[in-house]
Design an enzyme around this catalytic site. Structure first.
Site, PDB file in Angstrom:
ATOM      1  N   ASP A 103      24.699  -4.193  64.180  1.00 18.62           N
ATOM      2  CA  ASP A 103      25.190  -2.961  63.564  1.00 18.62           C
ATOM      3  C   ASP A 103      26.599  -3.129  62.994  1.00 18.62           C
ATOM      4  OD1 ASP A 103      24.941  -0.354  62.789  1.00 18.62           O
ATOM      5  OD2 ASP A 103      25.455   0.513  64.713  1.00 18.62           O
ATOM      6  N   CYS A 163      14.735  13.320  68.004  1.00 15.69           N
ATOM      7  CA  CYS A 163      13.552  12.784  67.316  1.00 15.69           C
ATOM      8  C   CYS A 163      12.984  11.565  68.036  1.00 15.69           C
ATOM      9  CB  CYS A 163      13.857  12.472  65.857  1.00 15.69           C
ATOM     10  SG  CYS A 163      15.164  11.285  65.610  1.00 15.69           S
ATOM     11  N   CYS A 198       0.675  12.705  63.705  1.00 21.04           N
ATOM     12  CA  CYS A 198       1.793  13.275  64.468  1.00 21.04           C
ATOM     13  C   CYS A 198       2.949  13.632  63.548  1.00 21.04           C
ATOM     14  CB  CYS A 198       2.255  12.264  65.517  1.00 21.04           C
ATOM     15  SG  CYS A 198       3.701  12.794  66.457  1.00 21.04           S
ATOM     16  N   CYS A 239       9.126  11.719  70.782  1.00 23.72           N
ATOM     17  CA  CYS A 239       8.142  10.794  70.218  1.00 23.72           C
ATOM     18  C   CYS A 239       7.198  10.265  71.303  1.00 23.72           C
ATOM     19  CB  CYS A 239       8.874   9.625  69.550  1.00 23.72           C
ATOM     20  SG  CYS A 239       7.745   8.364  68.946  1.00 23.72           S
TER      21      CYS A 239
HETATM   22  C1  B12 Z   1      23.470   4.226  58.407  1.00 19.62           C
HETATM   23  C2  B12 Z   1      22.860   4.233  59.792  1.00 19.62           C
HETATM   24  C3  B12 Z   1      22.643   5.472  60.398  1.00 19.62           C
HETATM   25  C4  B12 Z   1      22.755   6.792  59.635  1.00 19.62           C
HETATM   26  C5  B12 Z   1      21.492   6.971  58.758  1.00 19.62           C
HETATM   27  C6  B12 Z   1      20.187   6.745  59.530  1.00 19.62           C
HETATM   28  C7  B12 Z   1      18.962   6.498  58.697  1.00 19.62           C
HETATM   29  N1  B12 Z   1      17.823   6.807  59.246  1.00 19.62           N
HETATM   30  O1  B12 Z   1      19.047   6.003  57.592  1.00 19.62           O
HETATM   31  C8  B12 Z   1      22.936   7.794  60.795  1.00 19.62           C
HETATM   32  C9  B12 Z   1      24.415   7.952  61.102  1.00 19.62           C
HETATM   33  C10 B12 Z   1      22.325   9.177  60.571  1.00 19.62           C
HETATM   34  C11 B12 Z   1      22.274   7.019  61.940  1.00 19.62           C
HETATM   35  C12 B12 Z   1      21.721   7.619  63.043  1.00 19.62           C
HETATM   36  C13 B12 Z   1      21.128   6.924  64.094  1.00 19.62           C
HETATM   37  N2  B12 Z   1      21.144   5.581  64.280  1.00 19.62           N
HETATM   38 CO1  B12 Z   1      21.780   4.331  62.954  1.00 19.62          CO
HETATM   39  N3  B12 Z   1      22.160   2.982  61.696  1.00 19.62           N
HETATM   40  C14 B12 Z   1      22.535   3.027  60.448  1.00 19.62           C
HETATM   41  C15 B12 Z   1      22.595   1.603  59.846  1.00 19.62           C
HETATM   42  C16 B12 Z   1      24.058   1.153  59.774  1.00 19.62           C
HETATM   43  C17 B12 Z   1      21.913   1.489  58.473  1.00 19.62           C
HETATM   44  C18 B12 Z   1      20.567   2.231  58.363  1.00 19.62           C
HETATM   45  C19 B12 Z   1      20.049   2.219  56.954  1.00 19.62           C
HETATM   46  O2  B12 Z   1      20.091   1.211  56.319  1.00 19.62           O
HETATM   47  N4  B12 Z   1      19.613   3.371  56.429  1.00 19.62           N
HETATM   48  C20 B12 Z   1      19.068   3.454  55.097  1.00 19.62           C
HETATM   49  C21 B12 Z   1      17.534   3.572  55.185  1.00 19.62           C
HETATM   50  C22 B12 Z   1      16.928   3.637  53.793  1.00 19.62           C
HETATM   51  O3  B12 Z   1      17.111   2.388  55.783  1.00 19.62           O
HETATM   52  P1  B12 Z   1      16.351   2.379  57.213  1.00 19.62           P
HETATM   53  O4  B12 Z   1      16.828   3.525  58.022  1.00 19.62           O
HETATM   54  O5  B12 Z   1      16.485   1.030  57.800  1.00 19.62           O
HETATM   55  O6  B12 Z   1      14.877   2.703  56.754  1.00 19.62           O
HETATM   56  C23 B12 Z   1      13.894   1.723  56.631  1.00 19.62           C
HETATM   57  C24 B12 Z   1      12.519   2.318  56.774  1.00 19.62           C
HETATM   58  O7  B12 Z   1      12.548   3.647  57.204  1.00 19.62           O
HETATM   59  C25 B12 Z   1      11.896   2.120  55.455  1.00 19.62           C
HETATM   60  N5  B12 Z   1      11.741   3.308  54.650  1.00 19.62           N
HETATM   61  C26 B12 Z   1      12.684   4.164  54.278  1.00 19.62           C
HETATM   62  N6  B12 Z   1      12.159   5.086  53.476  1.00 19.62           N
HETATM   63  C27 B12 Z   1      10.837   4.804  53.342  1.00 19.62           C
HETATM   64  C28 B12 Z   1       9.853   5.455  52.636  1.00 19.62           C
HETATM   65  C29 B12 Z   1       8.577   4.915  52.670  1.00 19.62           C
HETATM   66  C30 B12 Z   1       7.517   5.645  51.920  1.00 19.62           C
HETATM   67  C31 B12 Z   1       8.300   3.751  53.413  1.00 19.62           C
HETATM   68  C32 B12 Z   1       6.959   3.181  53.452  1.00 19.62           C
HETATM   69  C33 B12 Z   1       9.328   3.121  54.128  1.00 19.62           C
HETATM   70  C34 B12 Z   1      10.575   3.659  54.082  1.00 19.62           C
HETATM   71  O8  B12 Z   1      12.677   1.260  54.695  1.00 19.62           O
HETATM   72  C35 B12 Z   1      13.974   1.160  55.216  1.00 19.62           C
HETATM   73  C36 B12 Z   1      14.387  -0.268  55.204  1.00 19.62           C
HETATM   74  O9  B12 Z   1      13.623  -1.000  56.112  1.00 19.62           O
HETATM   75  C37 B12 Z   1      21.768   0.779  60.915  1.00 19.62           C
HETATM   76  C38 B12 Z   1      22.275  -0.648  61.171  1.00 19.62           C
HETATM   77  C39 B12 Z   1      21.933  -1.582  60.049  1.00 19.62           C
HETATM   78  N7  B12 Z   1      22.875  -2.380  59.615  1.00 19.62           N
HETATM   79  O10 B12 Z   1      20.809  -1.580  59.573  1.00 19.62           O
HETATM   80  C40 B12 Z   1      21.870   1.655  62.204  1.00 19.62           C
HETATM   81  C41 B12 Z   1      20.614   1.760  63.063  1.00 19.62           C
HETATM   82  C42 B12 Z   1      19.461   2.043  62.148  1.00 19.62           C
HETATM   83  N8  B12 Z   1      20.890   2.940  63.869  1.00 19.62           N
HETATM   84  C43 B12 Z   1      20.428   2.884  65.078  1.00 19.62           C
HETATM   85  C44 B12 Z   1      20.475   3.962  66.001  1.00 19.62           C
HETATM   86  C45 B12 Z   1      20.242   3.623  67.453  1.00 19.62           C
HETATM   87  C46 B12 Z   1      20.721   5.281  65.554  1.00 19.62           C
HETATM   88  C47 B12 Z   1      20.533   6.590  66.353  1.00 19.62           C
HETATM   89  C48 B12 Z   1      19.337   6.569  67.276  1.00 19.62           C
HETATM   90  C49 B12 Z   1      21.830   6.895  67.146  1.00 19.62           C
HETATM   91  C50 B12 Z   1      21.835   8.224  67.870  1.00 19.62           C
HETATM   92  N9  B12 Z   1      21.083   8.380  68.943  1.00 19.62           N
HETATM   93  O11 B12 Z   1      22.552   9.128  67.510  1.00 19.62           O
HETATM   94  C51 B12 Z   1      20.382   7.623  65.199  1.00 19.62           C
HETATM   95  C52 B12 Z   1      18.912   7.815  64.783  1.00 19.62           C
HETATM   96  C53 B12 Z   1      18.700   8.771  63.656  1.00 19.62           C
HETATM   97  C54 B12 Z   1      17.434   8.415  62.857  1.00 19.62           C
HETATM   98  N10 B12 Z   1      16.357   9.148  63.054  1.00 19.62           N
HETATM   99  O12 B12 Z   1      17.463   7.462  62.078  1.00 19.62           O
HETATM  100  C55 B12 Z   1      19.721   1.551  65.340  1.00 19.62           C
HETATM  101  C56 B12 Z   1      18.197   1.786  65.279  1.00 19.62           C
HETATM  102  C57 B12 Z   1      17.345   0.907  66.173  1.00 19.62           C
HETATM  103  C58 B12 Z   1      15.874   1.227  65.965  1.00 19.62           C
HETATM  104  N11 B12 Z   1      15.101   1.149  67.026  1.00 19.62           N
HETATM  105  O13 B12 Z   1      15.408   1.549  64.897  1.00 19.62           O
HETATM  106  C59 B12 Z   1      20.302   0.658  64.154  1.00 19.62           C
HETATM  107  C60 B12 Z   1      19.352  -0.399  63.630  1.00 19.62           C
HETATM  108  C61 B12 Z   1      21.584  -0.004  64.690  1.00 19.62           C
HETATM  109  C62 B12 Z   1      21.302  -1.229  65.571  1.00 19.62           C
HETATM  110  N12 B12 Z   1      21.723  -2.405  65.167  1.00 19.62           N
HETATM  111  O14 B12 Z   1      20.696  -1.134  66.607  1.00 19.62           O
HETATM  112  N13 B12 Z   1      22.267   5.684  61.688  1.00 19.62           N
HETATM  113  S1  SF4 Z   2       7.944   8.725  64.948  1.00 19.93           S
HETATM  114 FE1  SF4 Z   2       6.996   9.402  66.867  1.00 19.93          FE
HETATM  115  S2  SF4 Z   2       7.273  11.638  66.856  1.00 19.93           S
HETATM  116 FE2  SF4 Z   2       7.614  10.930  64.770  1.00 19.93          FE
HETATM  117  S3  SF4 Z   2       5.634  11.128  63.785  1.00 19.93           S
HETATM  118 FE3  SF4 Z   2       5.765   9.033  64.560  1.00 19.93          FE
HETATM  119  S4  SF4 Z   2       4.795   9.119  66.553  1.00 19.93           S
HETATM  120 FE4  SF4 Z   2       5.252  11.239  65.999  1.00 19.93          FE
HETATM  121  S1  SF4 Z   3      16.477  14.820  65.650  1.00 19.13           S
HETATM  122 FE1  SF4 Z   3      16.838  12.787  64.746  1.00 19.13          FE
HETATM  123  S2  SF4 Z   3      17.039  13.139  62.552  1.00 19.13           S
HETATM  124 FE2  SF4 Z   3      17.222  15.129  63.577  1.00 19.13          FE
HETATM  125  S3  SF4 Z   3      19.405  15.418  63.857  1.00 19.13           S
HETATM  126 FE3  SF4 Z   3      18.670  14.438  65.726  1.00 19.13          FE
HETATM  127  S4  SF4 Z   3      18.925  12.206  65.366  1.00 19.13           S
HETATM  128 FE4  SF4 Z   3      19.099  13.240  63.381  1.00 19.13          FE
END
Ligand code: B12
Ligand code: SF4
Ligand code: SF4
Length: 393
Positions: free
Chosen positions: A132, A248, A195, A252
């Site tokens: 991260d 969220c 879900c 799950c």
């Molecule tokens: C910016 C960031 C955030 C932001 C934005 C989160 C987000 N969902 O984008 C904020 C501050 C909100 C955040 C929150 C959290 N984060 Co954060 N965050 C990051 C960071 C730095 C980048 C994430 C990112 O690139 N986002 C941009 C989106 C586009 O990319 P993505 O989330 O990876 O999404 C992928 C898929 O969803 C898919 N995808 C996206 N859209 C679509 C659409 C379709 C149709 C399809 C098929 C696929 C698809 O493609 C993307 C690329 O693989 C990473 C670390 C890193 N360097 O990667 C940690 C990371 C994702 N975070 C992490 C954690 C733990 C959290 C929290 C749980 C913390 C908390 N409890 O408060 C929350 C979870 C919220 C959530 N539901 O995501 C962990 C997740 C581990 C895991 N099991 O997934 C990471 C990986 C850090 C780590 N090294 O452990 N985070």
């Molecule tokens: S991530 Fe978990 S809670 Fe969300 S739709 Fe998938 S199974 Fe259901």
């Molecule tokens: S439930 Fe998940 S997406 Fe919604 S505010 Fe909390 S961490 Fe963010």
């Protein structure tokens, strides 16, 4: 050429309590590029400038270590112990932040793992370890290494153990002989079936589409990454969360088994009792008047990320949202003593809301305070006071 079998790699990692390991190559994460660009274009990165960097930077791991030949991806589970009912005057903390600062913990563990690898190989590795802390799409990387699938909440999820884990990685010049062909989980979706629990229960509707989170609406972003003052919607959005949010994930079904068993963190440093714990005492946080006091309290924990001003802002808002009228005195002290205008502004709002919901300090006292701060040297505070004053009369 430095070469190793994946099985041997796993054995050595296991010796460091790193049990979930996969590997992948350094080719760009091309299938993640499109979703990332769309996410950025829609403004879902909010004010996180580092997430608005060109998508190509975030999807090309080779740039981070030109000599590297492989990526070792690791998942490390954090604390899944029972979440206790919220105590009066406290705020909830996301599980990932209960223990010590995972950046440091994982860097140390992974470096020790690399040292053991070097010992086994009899040679030094050119390498970099991260968690991260780099511009790299870690979920896409770990998915391609076969470690999980993408849930609708955008988390990387594993079938048996759910999503409460950190992702970290070693980029090195090691060549790895894979055990089996990758199990094809990369960016695979559909495992959620019909879900929609995470979307239905996210209190701020931040999961705007399947697999996509609008960070600007996410409590995790608001409490940890957002700087400065909250608008009215953001203040209510926080609910009882003072740092991060787990809703969220806790709803799950893929996490139900581990939560029910209350499984421990993979590493003792990440356990609840090693750091700030499950809940923060809002009153104590509100008393942290200087950066030094803040560091003394939270040094070595992920809470540092919010900074003093952000954490006090969050605490004041949670105090109001949870109707903690007994904190009024501490809030009034923030208003009269705190050097930060953002803190004073949110103290005014908290006092106003506590008076509305539980007649905490009395209308007359509140009105006097608002009138006094209408003349505050900071325009944010004076505007807030004038606005709330209008609402009282
Ligand atoms: C910016 C960031 C955030 C932001 C934005 C989160 C987000 N969902 O984008 C904020 C501050 C909100 C955040 C929150 C959290 N984060 Co954060 N965050 C990051 C960071 C730095 C980048 C994430 C990112 O690139 N986002 C941009 C989106 C586009 O990319 P993505 O989330 O990876 O999404 C992928 C898929 O969803 C898919 N995808 C996206 N859209 C679509 C659409 C379709 C149709 C399809 C098929 C696929 C698809 O493609 C993307 C690329 O693989 C990473 C670390 C890193 N360097 O990667 C940690 C990371 C994702 N975070 C992490 C954690 C733990 C959290 C929290 C749980 C913390 C908390 N409890 O408060 C929350 C979870 C919220 C959530 N539901 O995501 C962990 C997740 C581990 C895991 N099991 O997934 C990471 C990986 C850090 C780590 N090294 O452990 N985070
Ligand atoms: S991530 Fe978990 S809670 Fe969300 S739709 Fe998938 S199974 Fe259901
Ligand atoms: S439930 Fe998940 S997406 Fe919604 S505010 Fe909390 S961490 Fe963010």
């Amino acid at each position: 050429v430095l070469q190793i079998r994946e099985q041997k790699l796993k054995e050595i990692a296991y010796g460091h309590s790193l049990s979930i390991l996969g590997t992948t190559d350094l080719s760009p994460f091309l299938d993640a590029e499109k979703p990332l660009k769309e996410w950025q274009k829609k403004g879902f990165a909010a004010e996180m400038a580092y997430m608005n960097r060109p998508a190509e930077l975030l999807t090309h791991p080779q740039e981070l270590c030109p000599e590297a030949r492989s990526i070792i991806a690791l998942c490390v589970n954090y604390d899944r112990g029972k979440r206790l009912p919220l105590k009066s005057g406290y705020g909830q903390v996301a599980r990932y932040a209960w223990g010590r600062d995972y950046h440091k913990v994982l860097r140390r563990r992974l470096s020790a793992f690399v040292s053991s690898l070097e010992e086994f190989l009899g040679e030094r590795l050119i390498h970099r370890v991260f968690s991260d802390s780099v511009p790299l799409l870690e979920r896409a990387m770990a998915a391609r290494a076969g470690l999980g699938f993408t849930g609708k909440n955008s988390m990387l999820i594993r079938y048996n153990t759910g999503s409460f884990f950190f992702i970290s990685e070693v980029l090195s010049n090691l060549q790895i002989e894979k055990d089996k062909t990758p199990d094809g989980l990369q960016l695979q979706t559909g495992q959620c079936g019909s879900c929609t629990r995470c979307q239905d229960q996210c209190p701020t509707s931040a999961i705007v589409e399947d697999y996509r989170v609008d960070a600007g609406r996410c409590i995790s972003y608001l409490t940890i990454e957002k700087r400065g003052a909250f608008d009215e919607w953001e203040r209510h959005a926080l609910g009882e969360w003072v740092f991060g949010c787990d809703i969220c994930q806790e709803v799950c079904p893929f996490n139900h088994k581990t939560l029910k068993l209350g499984e421990e963190a993979d590493l003792p440093e990440l356990a609840e009792n090693a750091g700030a714990g499950q809940q923060l005492d809002l009153q104590s946080v509100m008393r942290l008047r200087t950066h030094e006091q803040f560091v003394k309290t939270f040094s070595g924990t992920p809470i540092m990320r919010a900074r003093r001003e952000g954490l006090l802002r969050n605490s004041l808002v949670v105090a109001a949202n949870t109707k903690s009228a007994h904190l009024s005195r501490g809030i009034a002290l923030c208003l009269s003593e705190d050097p930060s205008a953002v803190v004073r502004q949110h103290a005014l709002w908290a006092l106003f809301n506590l008076e509305s919901s539980c007649n905490s300090i009395g209308k007359g006292v509140l009105k006097n305070l608002l009138e006094k701060h209408r003349g505050d040297s900071d325009s944010g505070v004076s505007r807030e006071a004038a606005y709330l004053l209008e609402k009282t009369t």
